[in-house]
Design a protein around this motif. Structure first.
Motif, PDB file in Angstrom:
ATOM      1  N   VAL A  74     -17.974  25.363  36.182  1.00 58.61           N
ATOM      2  CA  VAL A  74     -18.925  25.280  37.495  1.00 58.61           C
ATOM      3  C   VAL A  74     -20.396  25.438  36.889  1.00 58.61           C
ATOM      4  O   VAL A  74     -21.435  25.015  37.134  1.00 58.61           O
ATOM      5  N   GLY A  75     -20.454  26.449  35.924  1.00 56.19           N
ATOM      6  CA  GLY A  75     -21.778  27.057  35.602  1.00 56.19           C
ATOM      7  C   GLY A  75     -22.348  26.006  34.610  1.00 56.19           C
ATOM      8  O   GLY A  75     -23.727  25.621  34.747  1.00 56.19           O
ATOM      9  N   PHE A  76     -21.497  25.310  33.776  1.00 49.44           N
ATOM     10  CA  PHE A  76     -22.246  24.000  32.863  1.00 49.44           C
ATOM     11  C   PHE A  76     -22.852  23.038  33.893  1.00 49.44           C
ATOM     12  O   PHE A  76     -23.673  22.356  33.750  1.00 49.44           O
ATOM     13  N   ASP A  77     -21.736  22.657  34.949  1.00 47.39           N
ATOM     14  CA  ASP A  77     -22.173  21.762  35.747  1.00 47.39           C
ATOM     15  C   ASP A  77     -23.168  21.714  36.595  1.00 47.39           C
ATOM     16  O   ASP A  77     -24.090  20.929  36.861  1.00 47.39           O
ATOM     17  N   ASN A  78     -23.634  22.969  36.896  1.00 48.15           N
ATOM     18  CA  ASN A  78     -24.827  23.362  37.777  1.00 48.15           C
ATOM     19  C   ASN A  78     -25.915  23.135  36.830  1.00 48.15           C
ATOM     20  O   ASN A  78     -27.031  22.748  37.352  1.00 48.15           O
ATOM     21  N   ALA A  79     -25.673  23.732  35.570  1.00 50.73           N
ATOM     22  CA  ALA A  79     -27.104  23.899  34.800  1.00 50.73           C
ATOM     23  C   ALA A  79     -27.435  22.561  33.966  1.00 50.73           C
ATOM     24  O   ALA A  79     -28.702  22.524  33.753  1.00 50.73           O
ATOM     25  N   ILE A  80     -26.369  21.685  33.662  1.00 59.59           N
ATOM     26  CA  ILE A  80     -26.735  20.593  32.551  1.00 59.59           C
ATOM     27  C   ILE A  80     -26.091  19.312  33.348  1.00 59.59           C
ATOM     28  O   ILE A  80     -25.020  18.983  33.471  1.00 59.59           O
ATOM     29  N   PRO A  81     -26.926  18.478  33.876  1.00 60.24           N
ATOM     30  CA  PRO A  81     -26.762  17.383  34.812  1.00 60.24           C
ATOM     31  C   PRO A  81     -25.684  16.328  33.861  1.00 60.24           C
ATOM     32  O   PRO A  81     -24.932  15.774  34.381  1.00 60.24           O
ATOM     33  N   SER A  82     -26.002  16.247  32.601  1.00 60.87           N
ATOM     34  CA  SER A  82     -25.100  15.558  31.836  1.00 60.87           C
ATOM     35  C   SER A  82     -23.713  15.966  31.419  1.00 60.87           C
ATOM     36  O   SER A  82     -22.652  15.433  30.914  1.00 60.87           O
ATOM     37  N   PHE A  83     -23.550  17.111  31.916  1.00 61.18           N
ATOM     38  CA  PHE A  83     -21.838  17.801  31.567  1.00 61.18           C
ATOM     39  C   PHE A  83     -20.997  17.023  32.246  1.00 61.18           C
ATOM     40  O   PHE A  83     -19.895  16.651  31.794  1.00 61.18           O
ATOM     41  N   GLY A  84     -21.306  16.604  33.649  1.00 60.18           N
ATOM     42  CA  GLY A  84     -20.373  15.944  34.298  1.00 60.18           C
ATOM     43  C   GLY A  84     -21.093  14.819  34.997  1.00 60.18           C
ATOM     44  O   GLY A  84     -22.068  15.239  35.906  1.00 60.18           O
ATOM     45  N   PRO A  85     -21.312  13.497  34.884  1.00 59.24           N
ATOM     46  CA  PRO A  85     -22.244  12.656  35.535  1.00 59.24           C
ATOM     47  C   PRO A  85     -22.046  12.178  36.722  1.00 59.24           C
ATOM     48  O   PRO A  85     -22.937  11.278  37.120  1.00 59.24           O
TER      49      PRO A  85
END
Length: 570
Positions: free
Chosen positions: A396-407
């Motif tokens: 969840v943290g990566f997805d919130n901070a980095i748009p390319s994590f889950g497009p």
């Protein structure tokens, strides 16, 4: 508010808006010359409109109530648009002579009550329960936000101001009122909020957008914040903090089931009062796009070859960006326990965690914060449930901070759990509840099992961003992610005015991502008001009841926080 099962609160306010039903009431005063013309309903794809009163006959009263029940053990918002009708010196009711009777009365009340009802006519705005002719008053369980366009300031009817003195020193005023009372005094059932004169004319404003929101305070013995926000007319914005004692007094129970309605009335004048209940837009496609999660083993990998897109390598390369303050499981509330992982290596050392699922208290952790736990002893908090929650928190943290994590076009935290004990909740709401439960002495074996299995299913749903096992559903109204972390930080642009103030703090947001939160904190560190926010808004907080001093206004969106200082004087 204090709750027995917190996770139920996230379900109570969900309802199918396009399938909503309403209860209506209409009538006239004993002195009226004709029957109420009837409530007229108009249905469109985007709203349902109700005409509550007209210009003839004089002395009408009406109300429209949403049949969907609301709870104060969860957050909710309902939207509508109001039209107060035009003021006109011309009398359109031929049965009543000019100039005594004319157009331009009496206002609209936004009402919360445990039972739908119709109040009195005229200066009672359709929600009040004082019969001005008979002189009787019924203390009805309710809380109303009065939007009044008429100044009732005389004792004795003179054909203009009213039958009773309501202590209204101006037309176009608003106030929170309790128990069906409409007189702005300090009597047995006083106005909850101080009468405030508006800087614009309700009757010439056309359609006015309004939102009524409740933000629960989950601390024991606390209530929450009730807010009225008008995106089109910020001067209308008002909010109050209700304690559990006030909630019990106004509604007859500390945890009431409530209904929301709008009332309107005409007295010595007539007017066209109308209400539009805003409908949700059509749902988006069921497929929101490809998101990404990792299992415990994925986030626990050692980075051996970053050319193979190893999740451990992604964790090492991006941890500092996504988690500048670390990633936490558990709760920092008093008496609770939490584990804080400040480095990628600490996450790697903790994952995967196995063994019987037990919360942090059950594993013997002392109350407070444990930083970067290591080793295999129970004191480090290692168990399957805690490992699953850490893995989910990292995703969840990566997805919130980095748009390319889950497009995908939505954030992982906004996806809806499709089945199981937490069906209908968002991933973010589930994660917040689960962390509180494992950190604050939760011991129920079934709830712990439900949390573990739900977290496991989410972690396995989008492994490596290449699959979708169907455990999560697309939200009805997805919250679109910002295009970059830079854009997210730039979106947190806010100002507070006037500063210093006498207790009325206006927070102007030029742009802020949906799902953000505004907190007002007093000098003792207590949160005295909080409100969900999104887009461009102007929010008003009344903190005068908490006294003079320095207040902090926090604008929170994910890991991005902006803090403003405000001074309140006597």
């Amino acid at each position: 508010m204090k709750k027995l099962y917190v996770f139920l609160s996230f379900i109570l306010f969900a309802f199918g808006v396009n399938a909503q039903t309403f209860t209506t009431f209409a009538g006239t005063a004993p002195t009226s010359t004709g029957p109420h013309p009837g409530i007229l309903e108009t249905v469109t794809p985007t709203y349902r409109e109700f005409r509550l009163t007209t210009n003839a006959p004089i002395e009408q009263k009406a109300a429209v109530w949403h049949d969907g029940a609301l709870s104060l053990t969860g957050n909710w918002t309902r939207k509508a648009a109001l039209n107060f009708g035009p003021y006109d010196e011309t009398n359109q009711d031929a049965s009543k002579p000019n100039p005594t009777y004319r157009t331009g009365a009496d206002g609209i009340g936004m009402v919360l009550a445990p039972a739908k009802y119709l109040g009195e006519w005229g200066e009672e705005v359709g929600y009040g329960t004082r019969d001005v002719l008979a002189g009787t008053y019924v203390a009805n369980n309710s809380l109303a936000f009065e939007m009044d366009t008429w100044k009732n300031e005389t004792v004795g009817f003179n054909g203009s101001e009213g039958y009773l003195d309501h202590l209204e020193r101006d037309g176009n005023h608003v106030a929170f009122m309790s128990k069906g009372n409409t007189i702005h005094n300090a009597g047995a059932f006083p106005a909850v909020g101080v009468l405030r004169t508006l800087t614009f004319d309700l009757e010439t404003a056309g359609w006015i957008d309004v939102e009524l929101s409740w933000t629960d305070n989950p601390a024991a013995g606390q209530g929450g914040t009730l807010s009225v926000v008008s995106p089109s007319h910020p001067n209308l914005n008002s909010s109050i903090v209700l304690s559990e004692a006030q909630i019990t007094s106004y509604f007859g129970s500390v945890n009431p089931t409530l209904f929301m309605g709008f009332s309107a009335a005409t007295g010595s004048a007539g007017n066209d009062h109308r209400v539009r209940w805003v409908l949700n837009p059509p749902p988006p496609p069921a497929d929101c796009g490809q998101l990404r999660t990792q299992t415990q083993g994925g986030w626990g990998q050692d980075c051996k070859d970053d050319s193979k897109n190893n999740p451990g390598c992604y964790r090492d390369a991006n941890f500092a960006t996504a988690f500048p303050m670390g990633v936490r499981i558990g709760s920092t509330a008093p008496g609770c326990r939490s584990l804080l992982f400040t480095t990628s290596a600490a996450v790697e050392a903790f994952l995967p965690s196995g063994g019987p699922s037990k919360g942090l208290a059950q594993l013997g952790l002392p109350a407070g914060q444990t930083i970067n736990p290591a080793g295999t002893s129970p004191a480090t908090g290692r168990s399957n449930i805690n490992g699953q929650l850490l893995a989910l928190s990292v995703s969840v943290g990566f997805d919130n901070a980095i748009p390319s994590f889950g497009p995908a076009g939505v954030n992982l935290k906004d996806m809806i759990i499709g089945s199981g004990a937490f069906a209908g909740q968002t991933v973010g709401a589930f994660l917040a509840y689960a962390n509180t439960y494992i950190g604050c002495n939760g011991t129920d074996a079934q709830i712990i099992s439900d949390i573990q299995s739900t977290a496991t299913s989410i972690n396995e749903n989008y492994v490596d961003g290449k699959v979708d096992n169907g455990f999560l559903d697309c939200p009805t109204a997805p919250k679109m992610r910002p295009t970059s972390t830079t854009a997210l930080a730039a979106a947190l642009t806010a100002s507070v005015y006037p500063n210093p103030s006498r207790g009325q703090l206006n927070v102007n947001l030029s742009k802020i991502p949906a799902g953000s939160e505004i907190q007002v904190i007093n000098s003792r560190g207590a949160i005295v008001a909080r409100r969900a926010a999104g887009g461009a808004q102007n929010l008003m907080f009344d903190v005068s009841q908490y006294g003079a001093g320095v207040y902090l206004v926090k604008i929170i969106s994910g890991s991005n926080v902006q803090t403003l200082k405000a001074i309140v004087q006597q």
